[in-house]
Design a protein around this motif. Structure first.
Motif, PDB file in Angstrom:
ATOM      1  N   PRO A 111       0.624  -1.190   0.201  1.00  0.00           N
ATOM      2  CA  PRO A 111      -0.036  -0.049  -0.034  1.00  0.00           C
ATOM      3  C   PRO A 111       0.862   1.248   0.116  1.00  0.00           C
ATOM      4  N   ASP A 112       0.307   2.194  -0.297  1.00  0.00           N
ATOM      5  CA  ASP A 112       0.837   3.641  -0.556  1.00  0.00           C
ATOM      6  C   ASP A 112       1.079   4.240   1.036  1.00  0.00           C
ATOM      7  N   LYS A 113       1.905   4.620   1.180  1.00  0.00           N
ATOM      8  CA  LYS A 113       2.349   5.011   2.737  1.00  0.00           C
ATOM      9  C   LYS A 113       1.370   6.117   3.360  1.00  0.00           C
ATOM     10  N   SER A 114       0.819   6.940   2.136  1.00  0.00           N
ATOM     11  CA  SER A 114      -0.104   8.051   2.520  1.00  0.00           C
ATOM     12  C   SER A 114      -1.503   7.656   3.065  1.00  0.00           C
ATOM     13  N   ARG A 115      -1.646   6.431   2.637  1.00  0.00           N
ATOM     14  CA  ARG A 115      -3.008   5.974   2.999  1.00  0.00           C
ATOM     15  C   ARG A 115      -3.140   5.857   4.622  1.00  0.00           C
ATOM     16  N   LEU A 116      -4.482   5.920   4.974  1.00  0.00           N
ATOM     17  CA  LEU A 116      -4.634   5.437   6.446  1.00  0.00           C
ATOM     18  C   LEU A 116      -4.382   4.369   6.928  1.00  0.00           C
ATOM     19  N   GLN A 117      -3.998   4.123   8.206  1.00  0.00           N
ATOM     20  CA  GLN A 117      -3.737   2.772   8.630  1.00  0.00           C
ATOM     21  C   GLN A 117      -4.513   1.501   8.580  1.00  0.00           C
ATOM     22  N   SER A 118      -5.876   1.919   8.582  1.00  0.00           N
ATOM     23  CA  SER A 118      -6.902   0.869   8.429  1.00  0.00           C
ATOM     24  C   SER A 118      -6.590   0.446   6.966  1.00  0.00           C
ATOM     25  N   GLU A 119      -6.580   1.561   6.065  1.00  0.00           N
ATOM     26  CA  GLU A 119      -6.232   1.040   4.387  1.00  0.00           C
ATOM     27  C   GLU A 119      -5.224   0.265   4.212  1.00  0.00           C
ATOM     28  N   GLN A 120      -4.044   0.546   4.735  1.00  0.00           N
ATOM     29  CA  GLN A 120      -2.961  -0.101   4.687  1.00  0.00           C
ATOM     30  C   GLN A 120      -3.052  -1.524   4.975  1.00  0.00           C
ATOM     31  N   LYS A 121      -3.739  -1.501   6.270  1.00  0.00           N
ATOM     32  CA  LYS A 121      -4.015  -2.980   6.886  1.00  0.00           C
ATOM     33  C   LYS A 121      -4.676  -3.774   5.955  1.00  0.00           C
ATOM     34  N   SER A 122      -5.721  -3.314   5.486  1.00  0.00           N
ATOM     35  CA  SER A 122      -6.631  -4.139   4.327  1.00  0.00           C
ATOM     36  C   SER A 122      -5.880  -4.508   3.295  1.00  0.00           C
ATOM     37  N   THR A 144      -7.812  -4.225  -8.281  1.00  0.00           N
ATOM     38  CA  THR A 144      -8.102  -2.812  -8.448  1.00  0.00           C
ATOM     39  C   THR A 144      -9.307  -2.431  -7.689  1.00  0.00           C
ATOM     40  N   GLU A 145     -10.054  -3.596  -7.428  1.00  0.00           N
ATOM     41  CA  GLU A 145     -11.295  -2.845  -6.627  1.00  0.00           C
ATOM     42  C   GLU A 145     -11.176  -2.580  -4.886  1.00  0.00           C
ATOM     43  N   LEU A 146     -10.093  -3.481  -4.671  1.00  0.00           N
ATOM     44  CA  LEU A 146      -9.589  -3.149  -3.148  1.00  0.00           C
ATOM     45  C   LEU A 146      -8.733  -1.950  -3.206  1.00  0.00           C
ATOM     46  N   MET A 147      -8.345  -1.413  -4.138  1.00  0.00           N
ATOM     47  CA  MET A 147      -7.577   0.139  -4.038  1.00  0.00           C
ATOM     48  C   MET A 147      -8.538   0.953  -4.181  1.00  0.00           C
ATOM     49  N   GLY A 148      -9.588   0.702  -4.515  1.00  0.00           N
ATOM     50  CA  GLY A 148     -10.616   1.637  -4.523  1.00  0.00           C
ATOM     51  C   GLY A 148     -10.503   2.297  -5.874  1.00  0.00           C
ATOM     52  N   ILE A 154     -18.890   6.810  -3.846  1.00  0.00           N
ATOM     53  CA  ILE A 154     -18.462   8.088  -3.337  1.00  0.00           C
ATOM     54  C   ILE A 154     -17.962   9.113  -4.615  1.00  0.00           C
ATOM     55  N   GLY A 155     -19.054   9.341  -5.438  1.00  0.00           N
ATOM     56  CA  GLY A 155     -18.668  10.137  -6.556  1.00  0.00           C
ATOM     57  C   GLY A 155     -17.560   9.192  -7.346  1.00  0.00           C
ATOM     58  N   ALA A 156     -17.064   9.765  -8.443  1.00  0.00           N
ATOM     59  CA  ALA A 156     -16.258   9.308  -9.431  1.00  0.00           C
ATOM     60  C   ALA A 156     -15.287   8.353  -9.024  1.00  0.00           C
ATOM     61  N   PRO A 157     -14.917   7.311  -9.479  1.00  0.00           N
ATOM     62  CA  PRO A 157     -13.832   6.466  -8.772  1.00  0.00           C
ATOM     63  C   PRO A 157     -12.599   7.109  -9.107  1.00  0.00           C
ATOM     64  N   ARG A 158     -11.644   6.644  -8.469  1.00  0.00           N
ATOM     65  CA  ARG A 158     -10.443   6.895  -8.587  1.00  0.00           C
ATOM     66  C   ARG A 158      -9.639   6.507  -9.760  1.00  0.00           C
ATOM     67  N   ALA A 159      -8.991   7.233 -10.591  1.00  0.00           N
ATOM     68  CA  ALA A 159      -8.550   6.436 -11.706  1.00  0.00           C
ATOM     69  C   ALA A 159      -7.159   5.684 -11.777  1.00  0.00           C
ATOM     70  N   PHE A 160      -6.099   6.332 -10.769  1.00  0.00           N
ATOM     71  CA  PHE A 160      -4.927   5.644 -10.578  1.00  0.00           C
ATOM     72  C   PHE A 160      -4.727   5.729  -9.077  1.00  0.00           C
ATOM     73  N   SER A 161      -3.779   4.842  -8.730  1.00  0.00           N
ATOM     74  CA  SER A 161      -3.276   4.443  -7.419  1.00  0.00           C
ATOM     75  C   SER A 161      -1.790   4.560  -7.280  1.00  0.00           C
ATOM     76  N   ARG A 162      -1.236   4.756  -6.038  1.00  0.00           N
ATOM     77  CA  ARG A 162       0.306   4.858  -5.894  1.00  0.00           C
ATOM     78  C   ARG A 162       0.432   3.488  -5.319  1.00  0.00           C
ATOM     79  N   ASP A 163      -0.277   2.561  -4.816  1.00  0.00           N
ATOM     80  CA  ASP A 163      -0.223   1.156  -4.407  1.00  0.00           C
ATOM     81  C   ASP A 163       0.422   0.343  -5.285  1.00  0.00           C
ATOM     82  N   VAL A 164       0.978  -0.491  -5.129  1.00  0.00           N
ATOM     83  CA  VAL A 164       1.810  -1.306  -5.839  1.00  0.00           C
ATOM     84  C   VAL A 164       1.183  -2.931  -5.893  1.00  0.00           C
ATOM     85  N   LEU A 165       0.943  -3.538  -7.205  1.00  0.00           N
ATOM     86  CA  LEU A 165       0.502  -4.930  -7.138  1.00  0.00           C
ATOM     87  C   LEU A 165       1.807  -5.985  -7.559  1.00  0.00           C
TER      88      LEU A 165
END
Length: 719
Positions: A111-122, A144-148, A154-165
């Motif tokens: 997970p991206d380090k800027s995410r909330l701790q709960s999101e990082q854990k998930s 992709t779903e898990l990264m949101g 909640i509005g338009a989905p995020r297009a990209f993520s800094r998480d790494v698969l």
């Protein structure tokens, strides 16, 4: 090279549509003996987790959107990736190839380090293993779903993520190689891609390629003008001399719009050919027209693999020495941080220790007074000087009232041995009423004896120590024997007092450590330093007591005038008491001539006769009474001295005054060995992320260092 894709291979091994196992000769270009050994080293370092601490060598595939990056990656690895639009390029995808006897495919998300701790854990909990490449699209969709990225609530989905698969693929013929497929660079925002998305992708690509140990596969498409493709400028900025950049031109077939070749390559891009046919088609394409005049070393996937292998090998050989030095530097820095952490801890404890010993109870540590508890219990123990003073006063009181083996009483049971000394509780029949003992049981209760029994005790000792002295005198050793027996409880009483103070100091130190650090660090500090320091202090205090007791056991010596003054007081008091008794016995009633009243008068003749009859004819008894007076006077003088020596020379010198400097001061931390510092500071801490980070990084660095020692033994690398 051309853009091609394949979904026909369903197993970790490469097979064609008929299930026939293809030879992996094309992959052998990445697996030369020397290259394999170098890549093994990097792979082992990556597995230790060092990629989060050091910049490890890796291959990054980057370029504009739809430039053919994924096709290049697929062609190099011969792994069929799903072709659903935007599926693989909305986040960085790390492909980890490992050689192993078993063929497996497993995935995880970093997970991206800027995410909330709960999101990082998930996201960290995401871990999947699949048996077939056909399951890869569904797995990537789940990630992709898990990264949101597909969220619609909640509005338009995020297009990209800094998480790494991360997709780890093992097999007996897989090379030891790690490649990263980055999202394609976007030139402008659109309906589905915001300005924020554009900035995110650009910063992500720049972050990866700026790593000086990264080999950049800059993919440019022949469909677009070279100057219009952003990756060229970014690669030049990150690697001005192109020492670690390899440009790859894709889709050259699009230069001949409308030709038969265009239709063939469209069919191939639509997954209508296997890898074997794709390679043959590519060779045929480059054998015709202007492409036939190009150097064979710069066209086609086969030459790409060869050049990539050679470039990667040379790059790794150049980088390994620097990587090793950086690893060692990081290890030293981590150790320095650990040591600095402990020194800071030592400063904090030293300040509290010093304040507590001096009785300056300022600061949050000391808190308030708990009046419903004893001075030496609970949180009150934090005020150490008050506790020590309290225990010392208790000890002095016990020594005064119960320090002797015997107490002498009169016929009414009242203590009389102190009546002739000064104003010390002569009517205290128990000798215990003023003691507020910190122990459940007072260790010593003096034996009550009458004055006659005391004299008989002295006579008994006198007869056993008699020398050549004349009757009526006594051997000087008699005083020693009497004093030694009378003061025999002192050692036990002093030892109990020392233990009480030592226990208070230990409890105080524990409360300090609980205040300034976490439970795990406290346990390690106790194990490495604190427990041994307190034990050593107690050992030295007991050794000092032994010396004091040894001094006490020598022949009585004193130059204190208090001793002679006490004897004089005792003899004067004895004389006055005897005279008063004889005077009372010599009184008679006489009638006055004038008034006729009867008055009490002392008959001088009778008094003189009684005085004359007071001569003690029993020489032993006479000597015993004299010796008893001398012993009691010396005992009282020595008791005061002994009490002061124990509180100053033993308690203060070894247990209390040494706490700030000897238990956990910055000087003590500086004197610790490297192993001790590592043992204490590397232990995981539940209360601070910094402690957890230091421990994890220390472990990774040590594992990486071990890997270098084992793997580079026979490998020659450039210096």
């Amino acid at each position: 090279m051309t853009d091609a894709n394949n979904e026909a291979a369903h197993k970790p091994e490469i097979r064609n549509v008929d299930g026939k196992l293809l030879s992996n000769v094309s992959l052998e270009a990445l697996q030369g003996t020397e290259q394999r050994k170098i890549m093994d080293i990097v792979d082992k370092l990556r597995r230790t987790g060092l990629s989060t601490v050091l910049e490890l060598p890796q291959i990054v595939v980057c370029g504009d959107q739809s430039s053919g990056k994924s096709s290049v990656l697929e062609a190099i690895t011969e792994i069929p990736f799903p072709r659903k639009e935007n599926l693989c390029t909305r986040f960085a995808t790390e492909i980890v190839l490992r050689r192993d006897h078993a063929s497996t495919i497993s995935t995880k998300i970093t997970p991206d380090k800027s995410r909330l701790q709960s999101e990082q854990k998930s996201l960290r909990e995401f871990s999947r293993k699949i048996e077939d490449f056909s399951e890869l699209p569904g797995l990537i969709e789940e990630a992709t779903e898990l990264m949101g990225l597909n969220a619609t609530d909640i509005g338009a989905p995020r297009a990209f993520s800094r998480d790494v698969l991360s997709i780890e693929i093992t097999g007996p013929s897989r090379p030891q190689l790690t490649l990263v497929d980055l999202p394609g660079l976007i030139h402008a925002e659109s309906k589905s891609q915001s300005t924020r998305d554009v900035e995110l992708i650009h910063s992500l690509v720049e972050e990866y390629i700026s790593n000086p140990r990264t080999i950049i596969l800059a993919v440019v498409s022949a469909k677009n003008d070279y100057a219009n493709q952003a990756i060229t400028n970014k690669a030049k900025k990150a690697d001005p001399d192109y020492n670690r950049t390899m440009g790859i031109i894709t889709k050259p077939d699009f230069l001949r719009a409308g030709s038969e070749n265009e239709l063939n390559w469209i069919d191939l891009a639509q997954n209508k050919e296997s890898f074997e046919k794709r390679n043959a088609a590519e060779a045929d394409f480059f054998s015709k027209g202007s492409y036939n005049e190009l150097d064979r070393n710069i066209v086609g996937i086969a030459s790409l693999r060869t050049r990539l292998s050679r470039t990667l090998s040379d790059h790794l050989k150049t980088e390994l020495p620097g990587l090793k030095k950086e690893l060692e530097k990081k290890l030293e820095e981590t150790f320095a941080e650990q040591k600095q952490y402990l020194i800071t801890l030592g400063l904090a404890t030293h300040d509290i220790f010093k304040s507590a010993v001096q009785g300056h109870y300022e600061g949050t540590f000391f808190g308030g007074i708990t009046r419903d508890q004893s001075i030496d219990t609970g949180d009150n123990i934090k005020r150490l000087r008050a506790v020590v003073q309290h225990l010392n006063l208790q000890f002095a009181e016990r020594m005064r009232l119960t320090g002797g083996k015997y107490v002498i009483t009169n016929q009414n049971g009242c203590i009389i041995d102190n009546e002739e000394l000064d104003d010390e509780d002569e009517n205290d029949s128990s000798g215990l009423s003023h003691i507020e003992a910190p122990m459940d049981v007072v260790s010593h209760v003096p034996k009550k004896i009458t004055k006659e029994e005391a004299v008989n005790w002295v006579v008994d000792i006198l007869r056993r120590t008699r020398g050549r002295e004349l009757p009526g005198n006594f051997n000087p050793m008699l005083i020693s024997e009497l004093f030694w027996e009378q003061s025999s409880p002192w050692e036990t009483m002093a030892m109990e007092h020392i233990n009480n103070v030592a226990d208070a100091c230990q409890e105080f130190v524990c409360k300090v450590l609980q205040k300034v650090t976490s439970n795990d660090i406290e346990a390690r500090l106790q194990d490495v330093r604190v427990e041994s320091a307190l034990k050593e202090a107690l050992k030295e205090a007991r050794a000092e007591l032994k010396k004091v007791i040894a001094d006490k056991q020598r022949h009585p010596i004193t130059y204190n005038h208090y001793y002679t003054m006490t004897i004089q007081k005792m003899r004067r008091a004895k004389r006055d008491n005897a005279l008063k008794k004889l005077t009372d016995q010599s009184r008679r009633s006489v009638r006055e001539h004038n008034t006729g009243a009867y008055v009490s008068m002392v008959d001088v003749t009778t008094l003189q006769g009684k005085i004359d009859n007071q001569v003690e004819l029993d020489m032993d008894k006479f000597s015993a009474e004299e010796a008893l007076d001398a012993m009691l006077a010396y005992y009282k003088s020595e008791r005061k001295y002994f009490t002061d020596v124990i509180t100053k020379q033993v308690i203060e010198r070894h247990l209390v005054d040494t706490l700030p400097e000897n238990v956990l001061s910055p000087i003590i931390i500086a004197q610790m060995t490297d192993d001790e510092i590592s043992y204490i500071a590397a232990e995981p801490a539940d209360v601070t992320q910094k402690r957890t980070f230091l421990e994890a990084r220390k472990k990774m660095l040590e594992d990486g260092q071990d890997t270098f020692r084992r793997a580079t033994g026979g490998l020659r690398v450039k210096k």
